[in-house]
Design a protein around this motif. Sequence first.
Motif, PDB file in Angstrom:
ATOM      1  N   ASN A   1       0.817  -1.203   0.000  1.00 12.73           N
ATOM      2  CA  ASN A   1       0.000   0.000   0.000  1.00 12.73           C
ATOM      3  C   ASN A   1       0.856   1.260   0.000  1.00 12.73           C
ATOM      4  OD1 ASN A   1      -2.317  -1.449  -0.096  1.00 12.73           O
ATOM      5  ND2 ASN A   1      -2.993  -1.020   1.995  1.00 12.73           N
ATOM      6  N   ARG A   2       1.992   1.229   0.735  1.00 14.49           N
ATOM      7  CA  ARG A   2       2.883   2.387   0.712  1.00 14.49           C
ATOM      8  C   ARG A   2       3.444   2.602  -0.682  1.00 14.49           C
ATOM      9  NH1 ARG A   2       4.711   0.365   5.815  1.00 14.49           N
ATOM     10  NH2 ARG A   2       6.495  -0.642   4.770  1.00 14.49           N
ATOM     11  N   TRP A   3       3.848   1.501  -1.315  1.00 11.32           N
ATOM     12  CA  TRP A   3       4.358   1.603  -2.678  1.00 11.32           C
ATOM     13  C   TRP A   3       3.268   2.103  -3.626  1.00 11.32           C
ATOM     14  CZ3 TRP A   3       2.673  -0.894  -7.090  1.00 11.32           C
ATOM     15  CH2 TRP A   3       3.510  -0.796  -8.213  1.00 11.32           C
ATOM     16  N   ALA A   4       2.061   1.542  -3.482  1.00 13.86           N
ATOM     17  CA  ALA A   4       0.972   1.926  -4.372  1.00 13.86           C
ATOM     18  C   ALA A   4       0.599   3.391  -4.194  1.00 13.86           C
ATOM     19  CB  ALA A   4      -0.250   1.035  -4.122  1.00 13.86           C
ATOM     20  N   GLY A   5       0.539   3.847  -2.946  1.00 18.14           N
ATOM     21  CA  GLY A   5       0.193   5.230  -2.701  1.00 18.14           C
ATOM     22  C   GLY A   5       1.185   6.196  -3.319  1.00 18.14           C
ATOM     23  N   ALA A   6       2.446   5.758  -3.426  1.00 19.39           N
ATOM     24  CA  ALA A   6       3.476   6.626  -3.986  1.00 19.39           C
ATOM     25  C   ALA A   6       3.392   6.739  -5.505  1.00 19.39           C
ATOM     26  CB  ALA A   6       4.867   6.118  -3.590  1.00 19.39           C
ATOM     27  N   VAL A   7       2.854   5.725  -6.174  1.00 17.95           N
ATOM     28  CA  VAL A   7       2.875   5.716  -7.641  1.00 17.95           C
ATOM     29  C   VAL A   7       1.496   5.844  -8.267  1.00 17.95           C
ATOM     30  CG1 VAL A   7       4.953   4.307  -7.652  1.00 17.95           C
ATOM     31  CG2 VAL A   7       2.727   3.194  -7.803  1.00 17.95           C
ATOM     32  N   VAL A   8       0.432   5.825  -7.472  1.00 14.64           N
ATOM     33  CA  VAL A   8      -0.904   5.856  -8.051  1.00 14.64           C
ATOM     34  C   VAL A   8      -1.167   7.177  -8.768  1.00 14.64           C
ATOM     35  CG1 VAL A   8      -2.105   6.831  -6.047  1.00 14.64           C
ATOM     36  CG2 VAL A   8      -3.306   5.220  -7.573  1.00 14.64           C
ATOM     37  N   ALA A   9      -0.414   8.227  -8.415  1.00 24.21           N
ATOM     38  CA  ALA A   9      -0.607   9.516  -9.089  1.00 24.21           C
ATOM     39  C   ALA A   9      -0.219   9.459 -10.556  1.00 24.21           C
ATOM     40  CB  ALA A   9       0.206  10.602  -8.378  1.00 24.21           C
ATOM     41  N   VAL A  10       0.653   8.529 -10.934  1.00 25.25           N
ATOM     42  CA  VAL A  10       1.116   8.468 -12.322  1.00 25.25           C
ATOM     43  C   VAL A  10      -0.032   8.165 -13.283  1.00 25.25           C
ATOM     44  CG1 VAL A  10       2.681   7.322 -13.935  1.00 25.25           C
ATOM     45  CG2 VAL A  10       3.459   7.882 -11.630  1.00 25.25           C
ATOM     46  N   PRO A  11      -0.823   7.094 -13.075  1.00 24.89           N
ATOM     47  CA  PRO A  11      -1.951   6.899 -13.999  1.00 24.89           C
ATOM     48  C   PRO A  11      -3.007   7.990 -13.918  1.00 24.89           C
ATOM     49  CG  PRO A  11      -2.005   5.278 -12.213  1.00 24.89           C
ATOM     50  CD  PRO A  11      -0.685   5.956 -12.147  1.00 24.89           C
ATOM     51  N   VAL A  12      -3.167   8.624 -12.756  1.00 21.38           N
ATOM     52  CA  VAL A  12      -4.130   9.728 -12.661  1.00 21.38           C
ATOM     53  C   VAL A  12      -3.670  10.899 -13.527  1.00 21.38           C
ATOM     54  CG1 VAL A  12      -5.186  11.426 -11.119  1.00 21.38           C
ATOM     55  CG2 VAL A  12      -4.943   9.051 -10.374  1.00 21.38           C
ATOM     56  N   VAL A  13      -2.388  11.254 -13.438  1.00 19.75           N
ATOM     57  CA  VAL A  13      -1.852  12.326 -14.283  1.00 19.75           C
ATOM     58  C   VAL A  13      -1.936  11.924 -15.757  1.00 19.75           C
ATOM     59  CG1 VAL A  13       0.221  13.666 -14.845  1.00 19.75           C
ATOM     60  CG2 VAL A  13      -0.347  13.186 -12.463  1.00 19.75           C
ATOM     61  N   ALA A  14      -1.735  10.636 -16.028  1.00 18.74           N
ATOM     62  CA  ALA A  14      -1.857  10.161 -17.404  1.00 18.74           C
ATOM     63  C   ALA A  14      -3.260  10.390 -17.944  1.00 18.74           C
ATOM     64  CB  ALA A  14      -1.488   8.682 -17.482  1.00 18.74           C
ATOM     65  N   MET A  15      -4.265  10.161 -17.102  1.00 15.84           N
ATOM     66  CA  MET A  15      -5.625  10.395 -17.561  1.00 15.84           C
ATOM     67  C   MET A  15      -5.918  11.888 -17.740  1.00 15.84           C
ATOM     68  SD  MET A  15      -7.095   7.821 -18.478  1.00 15.84           S
ATOM     69  CE  MET A  15      -7.557   6.107 -18.292  1.00 15.84           C
ATOM     70  N   VAL A  16      -5.247  12.743 -16.980  1.00 14.40           N
ATOM     71  CA  VAL A  16      -5.354  14.178 -17.229  1.00 14.40           C
ATOM     72  C   VAL A  16      -4.787  14.497 -18.614  1.00 14.40           C
ATOM     73  CG1 VAL A  16      -4.608  16.471 -16.488  1.00 14.40           C
ATOM     74  CG2 VAL A  16      -5.293  14.777 -14.781  1.00 14.40           C
ATOM     75  N   CYS A  17      -3.663  13.865 -18.951  1.00 13.87           N
ATOM     76  CA  CYS A  17      -3.093  14.042 -20.291  1.00 13.87           C
ATOM     77  C   CYS A  17      -4.041  13.524 -21.366  1.00 13.87           C
ATOM     78  CB  CYS A  17      -1.747  13.323 -20.389  1.00 13.87           C
ATOM     79  SG  CYS A  17      -0.405  14.063 -19.454  1.00 13.87           S
ATOM     80  N   MET A  18      -4.664  12.367 -21.093  1.00 13.57           N
ATOM     81  CA  MET A  18      -5.611  11.815 -22.061  1.00 13.57           C
ATOM     82  C   MET A  18      -6.790  12.755 -22.260  1.00 13.57           C
ATOM     83  SD  MET A  18      -6.307   9.363 -24.140  1.00 13.57           S
ATOM     84  CE  MET A  18      -5.312   7.940 -23.681  1.00 13.57           C
ATOM     85  N   GLY A  19      -7.339  13.287 -21.166  1.00 18.08           N
ATOM     86  CA  GLY A  19      -8.429  14.246 -21.285  1.00 18.08           C
ATOM     87  C   GLY A  19      -7.997  15.506 -22.006  1.00 18.08           C
ATOM     88  N   THR A  20      -6.773  15.974 -21.736  1.00 13.18           N
ATOM     89  CA  THR A  20      -6.247  17.150 -22.439  1.00 13.18           C
ATOM     90  C   THR A  20      -6.176  16.885 -23.934  1.00 13.18           C
ATOM     91  OG1 THR A  20      -4.941  17.763 -20.498  1.00 13.18           O
ATOM     92  CG2 THR A  20      -4.301  18.745 -22.595  1.00 13.18           C
ATOM     93  N   PHE A  21      -5.749  15.680 -24.294  1.00 11.48           N
ATOM     94  CA  PHE A  21      -5.712  15.297 -25.706  1.00 11.48           C
ATOM     95  C   PHE A  21      -7.107  15.345 -26.312  1.00 11.48           C
ATOM     96  CE2 PHE A  21      -6.223  11.956 -28.882  1.00 11.48           C
ATOM     97  CZ  PHE A  21      -5.231  12.289 -29.803  1.00 11.48           C
ATOM     98  N   PHE A  22      -8.100  14.803 -25.604  1.00 10.76           N
ATOM     99  CA  PHE A  22      -9.473  14.811 -26.114  1.00 10.76           C
ATOM    100  C   PHE A  22      -9.995  16.229 -26.277  1.00 10.76           C
ATOM    101  CE2 PHE A  22     -10.240  10.421 -24.041  1.00 10.76           C
ATOM    102  CZ  PHE A  22      -9.733   9.793 -25.156  1.00 10.76           C
ATOM    103  N   GLY A  23      -9.876  17.031 -25.220  1.00  9.91           N
ATOM    104  CA  GLY A  23     -10.414  18.385 -25.261  1.00  9.91           C
ATOM    105  C   GLY A  23      -9.745  19.249 -26.313  1.00  9.91           C
TER     106      GLY A  23
END
Length: 470
Positions: free
Chosen positions: A282-304
């Motif tokens: 969970n400590r490891w996951a909490g540290a890296v879970v932001a990466v796919p979230v930021v990736a989805m921000v990039c994906m949404g930016t691409f769409f918009g």
Amino acid sequence: MEKSSLASRSLPSQLTTTSSSHRSRLPGRFARLPELAGPGFLPLGLFARLPLAMLTVGTLTLVTAVSHSYAIGGMAAGAVGIGSAAGAPVLGSLADRAGQRVVLLVAAVVNTLAVAGLLATAYLSPSYASALDATGVLVAGFLAGASCPQVGPMARVRWMALTTRNLSTARKASGSAGDAAAASAPASGSRSVAASRADLDTALSYESTADEITFVLGPALVGILASLVAPWLPLAMAAVMTITLVPAFAVHPSQQAVVPALRKATAVVVGSAGEHTARRRNRWAGAVVAVPVVAMVCMGTFFGATQNALSAFSAQYATAEIAGLLYSVMGLSSAVAALSVAFWPQRFSLAARWVAAALAMSLFALLLLVPAGIWPMVLVLLLLGIPVGPVMVTVFSIGGVVAPTGRIATVMTALASGIVAGTALGSYLAGQLAQTQGPGAAFVVSMAAAAGLLVLGVLTYLVMKRRPQS
């Protein structure tokens, strides 16, 4: 493994016996989906998410029609988007703690009332001389977006729970083999593990395709109903669908596969080696879970950005109104490519898939500057959509992998919120550039977003190598 065994015990009998009593007519690997989730789940999961796809465009259409102001209409649509981005993770966190059923049922009622309030304030506002006069509409739009049931992310959580249950059963079967069968047990277990991974890939590829379908069908439905009948009808229909379909999805037997975190916590033995491993993961996951979230921000930016840039591009060669049709071309190839992920080889790891698909997406995005007409742009968009679907499937898959135990719904809804927030960002940036410098400059935002996905994919590939083993 405690999480998976709890999920297995909590499943109703109609789910555990589905494979023998309900044979699907879907082709190939997709025939497994109704057998895993039970009858009725696929159509419910598809149509129950349609109101979310109608909400933003429906609000834009309604408020613009009654206020006679594109600016106020855009502000109202933006309020819906901001509300959705802020409310989705909250709903996901509540679902992790209290269970999907109660959260979805409450959200369906609250959202129906919020949409009704949006309709009322839109028509009852005395004037729209300024943005201040539209305060009631903006507040109602925010509440409607924040309370909108997150059916897509919740469906992904259920698929993960269902396939994890099968994976746990397979590992237990191979681990309990006697000494005489020890040589053959690992091979059998490996085949079962691979089959469960294939089931999850198939489910997530289907979910991404369902998202693509609804986010093309939703705006089209809004346009048809608003133009042929009245601008209030799309939102009224969305509210009716929410109050009928979402509760049906909420109580579907598949929701019992997802065990709330509070119940799972009672099964953890304090001080055990398993608990120590779970905390470390969970400590490891909490540290890296932001990466796919930021990736989805990039994906949404691409769409918009692509949507707005296509509006400016199509205005040069035809009319701005056909931008939606052009954008749907990319959605079509993206949906088909997302379905293909179910058939990709298992040895092609998730991180490697992300890098490969994002690389293709970055290269194909450069072609957006080439077309000098509508039909050449159609060909480019068809090609560009091919890597988009696989990137979305893969990012959602990795989000499930890195999600801390008991927080999968929170992560899934955060990923969905990232798309919404990114779409707003991309629309704004591309709109400013299109207004001042033309569509070519606006397409640069799309290229930058695709490049960002590639960088994050490489980072994920490096981080996943260091993932602690459970």
